[in-house]
Write an enzyme that holds these catalytic residues in place. Structure first.
Site, PDB file in Angstrom:
ATOM      1  N   ARG A   1       0.843  -1.228   0.017  1.00 23.53           N
ATOM      2  CA  ARG A   1       0.151  -0.001   0.074  1.00 23.53           C
ATOM      3  C   ARG A   1       0.941   1.407  -0.016  1.00 23.53           C
ATOM      4  O   ARG A   1       1.767   1.473   0.970  1.00 23.53           O
ATOM      5  CB  ARG A   1      -0.917   0.076   1.330  1.00 23.53           C
ATOM      6  CG  ARG A   1      -1.612   1.147   1.232  1.00 23.53           C
ATOM      7  CD  ARG A   1      -2.651   1.342   2.689  1.00 23.53           C
ATOM      8  NE  ARG A   1      -3.288   2.517   2.264  1.00 23.53           N
ATOM      9  CZ  ARG A   1      -3.364   3.464   3.680  1.00 23.53           C
ATOM     10  NH1 ARG A   1      -2.879   3.087   4.696  1.00 23.53           N
ATOM     11  NH2 ARG A   1      -3.826   4.584   3.401  1.00 23.53           N
TER      12      ARG A   1
ATOM     13  N   HIS B   1      -3.053  10.925   0.686  1.00 25.36           N
ATOM     14  CA  HIS B   1      -2.702  10.775   1.680  1.00 25.36           C
ATOM     15  C   HIS B   1      -2.017  11.985   2.282  1.00 25.36           C
ATOM     16  O   HIS B   1      -0.876  12.152   2.567  1.00 25.36           O
ATOM     17  CB  HIS B   1      -1.282   9.487   2.029  1.00 25.36           C
ATOM     18  CG  HIS B   1      -1.325   8.909   3.111  1.00 25.36           C
ATOM     19  ND1 HIS B   1      -1.639   7.411   3.721  1.00 25.36           N
ATOM     20  CD2 HIS B   1      -0.995   9.526   4.516  1.00 25.36           C
ATOM     21  CE1 HIS B   1      -1.236   7.389   4.794  1.00 25.36           C
ATOM     22  NE2 HIS B   1      -0.878   8.534   5.419  1.00 25.36           N
TER      23      HIS B   1
ATOM     24  N   GLU C   1      -7.667   8.185   6.098  1.00 25.46           N
ATOM     25  CA  GLU C   1      -7.915   8.789   7.270  1.00 25.46           C
ATOM     26  C   GLU C   1      -8.758  10.414   7.007  1.00 25.46           C
ATOM     27  O   GLU C   1      -8.013  11.262   7.441  1.00 25.46           O
ATOM     28  CB  GLU C   1      -6.860   8.984   8.025  1.00 25.46           C
ATOM     29  CG  GLU C   1      -6.255   7.623   8.736  1.00 25.46           C
ATOM     30  CD  GLU C   1      -5.151   7.521   9.597  1.00 25.46           C
ATOM     31  OE1 GLU C   1      -4.816   8.746  10.103  1.00 25.46           O
ATOM     32  OE2 GLU C   1      -4.865   6.604  10.070  1.00 25.46           O
TER      33      GLU C   1
ATOM     34  N   ASN D   1      -7.745   1.728   9.875  1.00 22.89           N
ATOM     35  CA  ASN D   1      -6.312   2.210  10.434  1.00 22.89           C
ATOM     36  C   ASN D   1      -6.659   1.981  12.113  1.00 22.89           C
ATOM     37  O   ASN D   1      -7.483   2.904  12.457  1.00 22.89           O
ATOM     38  CB  ASN D   1      -5.841   3.468  10.009  1.00 22.89           C
ATOM     39  CG  ASN D   1      -5.459   3.399   8.513  1.00 22.89           C
ATOM     40  OD1 ASN D   1      -5.689   2.524   7.840  1.00 22.89           O
ATOM     41  ND2 ASN D   1      -5.239   4.533   8.066  1.00 22.89           N
TER      42      ASN D   1
ATOM     43  N   TYR E   1      -4.442   2.024  15.698  1.00 20.51           N
ATOM     44  CA  TYR E   1      -3.094   1.991  16.582  1.00 20.51           C
ATOM     45  C   TYR E   1      -3.580   1.808  18.122  1.00 20.51           C
ATOM     46  O   TYR E   1      -2.825   1.052  18.803  1.00 20.51           O
ATOM     47  CB  TYR E   1      -2.639   3.532  16.536  1.00 20.51           C
ATOM     48  CG  TYR E   1      -2.086   3.430  15.036  1.00 20.51           C
ATOM     49  CD1 TYR E   1      -0.741   3.143  14.744  1.00 20.51           C
ATOM     50  CD2 TYR E   1      -2.627   4.052  13.799  1.00 20.51           C
ATOM     51  CE1 TYR E   1      -0.198   3.175  13.499  1.00 20.51           C
ATOM     52  CE2 TYR E   1      -2.093   4.135  12.519  1.00 20.51           C
ATOM     53  CZ  TYR E   1      -0.902   3.788  12.436  1.00 20.51           C
ATOM     54  OH  TYR E   1      -0.272   3.700  10.968  1.00 20.51           O
TER      55      TYR E   1
ATOM     56  N   GLU F   1      -3.847  -0.168   8.105  1.00 24.63           N
ATOM     57  CA  GLU F   1      -2.685   0.330   8.973  1.00 24.63           C
ATOM     58  C   GLU F   1      -2.753  -0.113  10.296  1.00 24.63           C
ATOM     59  O   GLU F   1      -3.864  -0.089  10.822  1.00 24.63           O
ATOM     60  CB  GLU F   1      -2.433   1.934   9.006  1.00 24.63           C
ATOM     61  CG  GLU F   1      -2.121   2.634   7.828  1.00 24.63           C
ATOM     62  CD  GLU F   1      -2.137   3.945   8.065  1.00 24.63           C
ATOM     63  OE1 GLU F   1      -1.828   4.611   9.184  1.00 24.63           O
ATOM     64  OE2 GLU F   1      -2.114   4.828   6.974  1.00 24.63           O
TER      65      GLU F   1
HETATM   66  C1  PNW Z   1      -1.572   7.751  10.516  1.00 20.59           C
HETATM   67  N1  PNW Z   1      -3.692  11.083  15.773  1.00 20.59           N
HETATM   68  O1  PNW Z   1      -1.693   8.937  11.061  1.00 20.59           O
HETATM   69  C2  PNW Z   1      -1.357   7.807   9.048  1.00 20.59           C
HETATM   70  O2  PNW Z   1      -2.132   7.230   8.254  1.00 20.59           O
HETATM   71  C3  PNW Z   1       0.163   7.376   8.864  1.00 20.59           C
HETATM   72  O3  PNW Z   1       0.397   8.376   7.768  1.00 20.59           O
HETATM   73  C4  PNW Z   1       0.886   7.767  10.087  1.00 20.59           C
HETATM   74  O4  PNW Z   1       2.206   7.774   9.954  1.00 20.59           O
HETATM   75  C5  PNW Z   1       0.455   6.750  11.044  1.00 20.59           C
HETATM   76  O5  PNW Z   1      -0.946   6.929  11.409  1.00 20.59           O
HETATM   77  C6  PNW Z   1       1.317   6.990  12.605  1.00 20.59           C
HETATM   78  O6  PNW Z   1       0.816   8.095  12.953  1.00 20.59           O
HETATM   79  C7  PNW Z   1      -1.951   9.503  12.224  1.00 20.59           C
HETATM   80  O7  PNW Z   1      -2.959  11.951  16.181  1.00 20.59           O
HETATM   81  C8  PNW Z   1      -1.627  10.647  13.063  1.00 20.59           C
HETATM   82  O8  PNW Z   1      -4.779  10.776  16.242  1.00 20.59           O
HETATM   83  C9  PNW Z   1      -2.015  11.016  13.861  1.00 20.59           C
HETATM   84  C10 PNW Z   1      -3.166  10.615  14.525  1.00 20.59           C
HETATM   85  C11 PNW Z   1      -3.650   9.413  14.101  1.00 20.59           C
HETATM   86  C12 PNW Z   1      -3.167   8.748  12.730  1.00 20.59           C
END
Ligand code: PNW
Length: 465
Positions: A78, A122, A167, A295, A297, A369
C-alpha cells in the site's frame, strides 16, 4: 504443535507507506509544492525542523525497496500517489514525469508478484489548492475527482485496489481544527466543511475510477477511533457518545448509510449550520464500497471532566469547541505506551473489526494500517532487536485472528510501516518501520519484527519465538 494455519490461505499480507513520508525528492521532475512542504518549512510546526527531504529517498530507491518487499514475502504493498507530482498546480497541466514514476513503481511491483494498493490522497494537497480554500472549499472535491480520473486512466489497468482518501478525520481535524497537521488552521467550522468535502471527494473519485471500466476495487482507509468511556457515569457515557459522533459516525454514516448522525448535527449546531451539505451529496458519498480499510493504533478513553482524576493520567482535552457542556478529556488507563505515547491494547482492534463488520454490511475488510513507534537502534551485530514492536504485532494479529474466527470478513492486513519515515509533526524522530532506515546513508536494515512478519506472511502461521 498443530500444523494448521492461523490465517486463511488467501489472507493478504502487506505493508503500507505514504508518498510524503518516504519519497523525498520533493523538487524532482517537476513536482509541485504541497501543504506539507509549506507546513514543514514553517518554524515550530515539525519537530527538529525536519522536512520531506531526504525521507527514504524512495523516489530514487524504489527498485531496492520493492526487492525488500519480495524478501519480506509481501503479497501487497500500500503506497500513496502524490497529487503535486501529477498536477504541480493542483489542476490543469499534467506532469508526465510524475505519472511515469508511479507507472514504473506499479510495473516493478507486478513483476515481483506484489499487488499494488494505491491511496490517492494521503495528505499532500497541492499548495495552490490550499491557497484557493483547501478542503473547506467545495471546489477541492471536484479538483480531486479530476486528478483521480487522470491517475485512474493511467494506472487503472494494473492497480488492483484503490483507496481514495486516507483518514479523513486526520485531514479535516488535525489539519483545520487543531492545527497539528498541515495546513495548520484552527477553525472548527472549517474542519466540518473539510470533512464533508473529503467525503464528497471520495464519492466523486469512486465514480471516476469506475468510469474507466477496469475491474479494480474502490475503498478508503478510515481511522475509526475506538472510544471508551473512562468511568461508568452517565456523563462519561455522554462524552464518549459525542466523541464517537465527531470521530466516527460523522464519516461512517455518510459513507455507509447516506445520512448524517442527527445527534452530531444537534451537538454541533452552534459551530455550523451544515449548509455545505447539498442535495444529492449523500447519494455520492454512500455509493457502495468494494472494501473498507481500517487503520488502528490505540483506543481512547474519554471522561466528561478532569475533576477528581489523577492529572498525570489526563492526556489531553478535546471537544471543548463543541460548545455545550460537558467537555471531553482523554484519560490514560496506565497501560504500556509506544514512543508516540499511545497505549497498547489489542482488544481495541478486535472491537473495531467487530463493530465495522456489523456496520458495513458484509463487505471485505482490511486492516490498512496497524503498527507502532519505538526507539530502535542498530546494534553491533548489525540488527535491530525490536522485541517491543514484535510483541505489538503479535498481540494485534492474534486479536485479528480472533475477529476472523468471530466471523469478521477480514481479508488482509498491512503493517504500518514498511520503512521508518517522516512521522508528520514528529519528523524523523518516531520510527514505525519493520525496516530500519539510516537517514545519513539510506541503508535499510530489516528489524527483528520484519523478519518475524516475513515468516508469518510466508506461512500464515505465527512463528515460534
Ligand atoms: C496515521 N492522531 O496518522 C497515518 O495514516 C500515517 O501516515 C501515520 O504515519 C500513522 O498513522 C502513524 O501516526 C495518524 O493524532 C496521525 O490521532 C495522527 C493521529 C492518528 C493517525
Amino acid at each position: 504443535m498443530s500444523n494448521r494455519s492461523d490465517f486463511p490461505e488467501d489472507f493478504l499480507w502487506g505493508a503500507a507507506t505514504a508518498s510524503f513520508q518516504i519519497e523525498g525528492a520533493t523538487t524532482a521532475d517537476g513536482r509541485g509544492r504541497s501543504i506539507w512542504d509549506t507546513f514543514a518549512e514553517t518554524p515550530g510546526k515539525v519537530l527538529g525542523g525536519d522536512t520531506g527531504d531526504p525521507a527514504d529517498d524512495h523516489y530514487h530507491r524504489y527498485p531496492e525497496d520493492v526487492a525488500l518487499m519480495s524478501r519480506l514475502n509481501l503479497g501487497a504493498y500500500r503506497f500513496s500517489i502524490a497529487w503535486p507530482r501529477i498536477l504541480p498546480e493542483g489542476s490543469g497541466k499534467v506532469n508526465q514525469a510524475g505519472l511515469d514514476f508511479y507507472n514504473r513503481l506499479v510495473d516493478t511491483l507486478l513483476e515481483a508478484g506484489i499487488q499494488p494498493w494505491a491511496t490517492l490522497y494521503h495528505w499532500d494537497l497541492p499548495q495552490t489548492l490550499e491557497d484557493a480554500g483547501g478542503w473547506p472549499a467545495r471546489d477541492t472535491a471536484y479538483r480531486f475527482r479530476d486528478y483521480v480520473q487522470i491517475v485512474a486512466d493511467s494506472l487503472g489497468d494494473r492497480v488492483s485496489d484503490w483507496m481514495t482518501i486516507n483518514e479523513p478525520w486526520c485531514s479535516a481535524f488535525l489539519g483545520y481544527e487543531n492545527g497539528h497537521h498541515a495546513p495548520g488552521h484552527r477553525d472548527p467550522a472549517a474542519a466540518l466543511a473539510a470533512s464533508h468535502h473529503l467525503l464528497l471527494g471520495h464519492g466523486l473519485a469512486a465514480q471516476a475510477i469506475r468510469s474507466t471500466g477496469h475491474p479494480s476495487r474502490v475503498g478508503l482507509a478510515h481511522n475509526q477511533a475506538v472510544i471508551r468511556p473512562h468511568g461508568p457515569s452517565a456523563a462519561d457515557a455522554r462524552s464518549a457518545r459525542r466523541a464517537d459522533g465527531v470521530r466516527n459516525r460523522i464519516f461512517t454514516d455518510p459513507l455507509l448509510k447516506g445520512t448524517y448522525p442527527a445527534d452530531v448535527l444537534e451537538d454541533l449546531a452552534s459551530v455550523s449550520d451544515f449548509s455545505f451539505i447539498h442535495d444529492g451529496d449523500l447519494k455520492i458519498t454512500s455509493a457502495p464500497l468494494d472494501f473498507l480499510g481500517i487503520n488502528y493504533y490505540s483506543p481512547e478513553f474519554v471522561a466528561a471532566s478532569a475533576k477528581g482524576l489523577d492529572p498525570a493520567l489526563v492526556s489531553g482535552e478535546g471537544g471543548a469547541w463543541l460548545g455545550a457542556e460537558p467537555e471531553e478529556v482523554h484519560v490514560s488507563q496506565g497501560l504500556p505506551v509506544t514512543h508516540m505515547g499511545w497505549e497498547i491494547d489489542p482488544t481495541g482492534l478486535y472491537d473495531v473489526l467487530l463493530r465495522l463488520a456489523g456496520e458495513s454490511g458484509g463487505i471485505d475488510l482490511y486492516v490498512t494500517e496497524n503498527g507502532c513507534a519505538f526507539e530502535d537502534t542498530v546494534t553491533e551485530d548489525g540488527r535491530v532487536h525490536d522485541t517491543d514492536r514484535l510483541d505489538y504485532y503479535e498481540g494485534h494479529l492474534r486479536a485479528a485472528k480472533e475477529a476472523i474466527h468471530a466471523g469478521v470478513p477480514l481479508r488482509g492486513y498491512f503493517a504500518w510501516s514498511l520503512l521508518d519515515n517522516f512521522e508528520w509533526a514528529w519528523g524523523y524522530s518516531r520510527r514505525f518501520g519493520i525496516v530500519h532506515v539510516d537517514y545519513e546513508t539510506q541503508v535499510r536494515t530489516v528489524k527483528d519484527s520484519g523478519e518475524w512478519y516475513s515468516r508469518l506472511a510466508a506461512t500464515g502461521r505465527f512463528p515460534e519465538r
